[in-house]
Design a protein around this motif. Structure first.
Motif, PDB file in Angstrom:
ATOM      1  N   GLN A 131       0.828  -1.215   0.000  1.00  0.00           N
ATOM      2  CA  GLN A 131       0.000   0.000   0.000  1.00  0.00           C
ATOM      3  C   GLN A 131       0.857   1.257   0.000  1.00  0.00           C
ATOM      4  N   THR A 177       2.393   1.758  -3.605  1.00  0.00           N
ATOM      5  CA  THR A 177       1.470   2.252  -4.625  1.00  0.00           C
ATOM      6  C   THR A 177       1.040   3.685  -4.336  1.00  0.00           C
ATOM      7  N   ALA A 178       0.875   4.019  -3.057  1.00  0.00           N
ATOM      8  CA  ALA A 178       0.513   5.399  -2.713  1.00  0.00           C
ATOM      9  C   ALA A 178       1.639   6.362  -3.056  1.00  0.00           C
ATOM     10  N   ALA A 179       2.881   5.956  -2.774  1.00  0.00           N
ATOM     11  CA  ALA A 179       4.025   6.824  -3.062  1.00  0.00           C
ATOM     12  C   ALA A 179       4.154   7.104  -4.551  1.00  0.00           C
ATOM     13  N   HIS A 180       3.831   6.106  -5.385  1.00  0.00           N
ATOM     14  CA  HIS A 180       3.920   6.271  -6.835  1.00  0.00           C
ATOM     15  C   HIS A 180       2.605   6.766  -7.454  1.00  0.00           C
ATOM     16  N   ARG A 181       1.578   6.902  -6.635  1.00  0.00           N
ATOM     17  CA  ARG A 181       0.267   7.385  -7.087  1.00  0.00           C
ATOM     18  C   ARG A 181      -0.301   6.494  -8.206  1.00  0.00           C
ATOM     19  N   ILE A 182      -0.269   5.189  -7.933  1.00  0.00           N
ATOM     20  CA  ILE A 182      -0.794   4.221  -8.892  1.00  0.00           C
ATOM     21  C   ILE A 182      -1.760   3.282  -8.178  1.00  0.00           C
ATOM     22  N   THR A 183      -2.603   2.598  -8.965  1.00  0.00           N
ATOM     23  CA  THR A 183      -3.448   1.556  -8.402  1.00  0.00           C
ATOM     24  C   THR A 183      -2.675   0.243  -8.362  1.00  0.00           C
ATOM     25  N   TYR A 235       7.808   0.050 -10.778  1.00  0.00           N
ATOM     26  CA  TYR A 235       7.650   1.096  -9.765  1.00  0.00           C
ATOM     27  C   TYR A 235       8.381   0.589  -8.524  1.00  0.00           C
ATOM     28  N   SER A 267      10.793   4.964 -11.143  1.00  0.00           N
ATOM     29  CA  SER A 267       9.794   4.259 -11.941  1.00  0.00           C
ATOM     30  C   SER A 267      10.022   4.539 -13.420  1.00  0.00           C
TER      31      SER A 267
END
Length: 251
Positions: A146, A149-155, A203, A217
């Motif tokens: 989590q 994915t939050a750090a890379h702003r992806i789902t 990522y 990324s």
């Protein structure tokens, strides 16, 4: 009866801890902190920071012990079994020597206790053997997946796509069939290099959520060498590395 709370504390940011976990901290009489050595001192420093933020000073005590190391060897599963046996012995001694009947102990687990962590299995085995009157509870935390994915702003997943969480060792066999997103943990050998030329995005993140966070990324073929260099530099600087990455098939 003794009680042990297994509390997930997130992937590195002191504010990753949930409200439920913060309330659980207030129930604990004694916290067990397993020290991984001088190079990883920041890990227990963060644990202590969390306690200072979310508990009442003087309401608990802390017992810090050296965590056993995984023995070297080519048989990874066997070496993990040995490590967990050693950890179990440490936990049993702590429960016997440091927790009185009716008291509550707490263990602060990185990320979530259910994801790539042995604490829950060890405690489950201790409770099941019937030697001690032990009850235990588990409090979920923000996982490294989590946080990444939050750090890379992806789902985490593509629309209607499957996701698999695996290790660097298993990645050597290639991207799994029928899966377009793979999250890789415990990769000490840059396993993504085996997948160059397979039209993937990566990522990557190290120390995600901490002040030492590093993110990279892009198309795997373009950034793989940069990630290798970043991992080497991070390990040299800190003496250890805690990283993960997500691979996704390009469309």
């Amino acid at each position: 009866m003794k009680t042990l709370l297994i509390i997930g504390i997130g992937a590195g940011h002191p504010e990753h801890i949930t409200v439920q976990a913060a309330r659980a901290l207030g129930r604990v009489d004694v916290f067990f902190l397993l020290d991984k050595g001088e190079h990883k001192g920041k890990l227990n420093a963060l644990r202590r920071d969390i306690l200072e933020r979310h508990t009442t000073p003087g309401a608990y005590r802390v017992v810090e012990v050296l965590q056993p190391e995984r023995p070297a060897g080519s048989d990874y599963r066997a070496s993990v079994d040995v490590l967990n046996t050693r950890k179990r012995a440490v936990f049993e001694q702590l429960l016997d020597d440091e927790v009185a009947d009716g008291e509550c102990a707490g263990v602060l687990v990185w990320g979530d206790p259910s994801l790539y962590d042995s604490t829950l299995r060890i405690v489950e085995a201790i409770a099941a053997d019937g030697v001690r009157a032990l009850d235990y509870e588990v409090f979920p935390g923000v996982t490294s997946v989590q946080a990444l994915t939050a750090a890379h702003r992806i789902t985490l997943n593509s629309i209607a796509g499957a996701v698999q969480i695996t290790t660097g060792r298993r990645l050597a066999a290639g991207m799994p069939d029928g899966v377009d997103t793979v999250v890789v943990m415990l990769d000490a050998q840059d396993g993504f290099l085996a997948l160059l030329g397979e039209n993937l995005d990566i990522y990557w993140g190290a120390y995600v959520g901490t002040v030492d966070e590093v993110l990279l990324s892009g198309r795997l073929d373009d950034v793989a060498k940069m990630i290798v260099q970043a991992r080497q530099e991070a390990r040299r600087r800190h003496g250890w590395i805690m990283d993960s990455y997500l691979l996704r098939r390009r469309t």
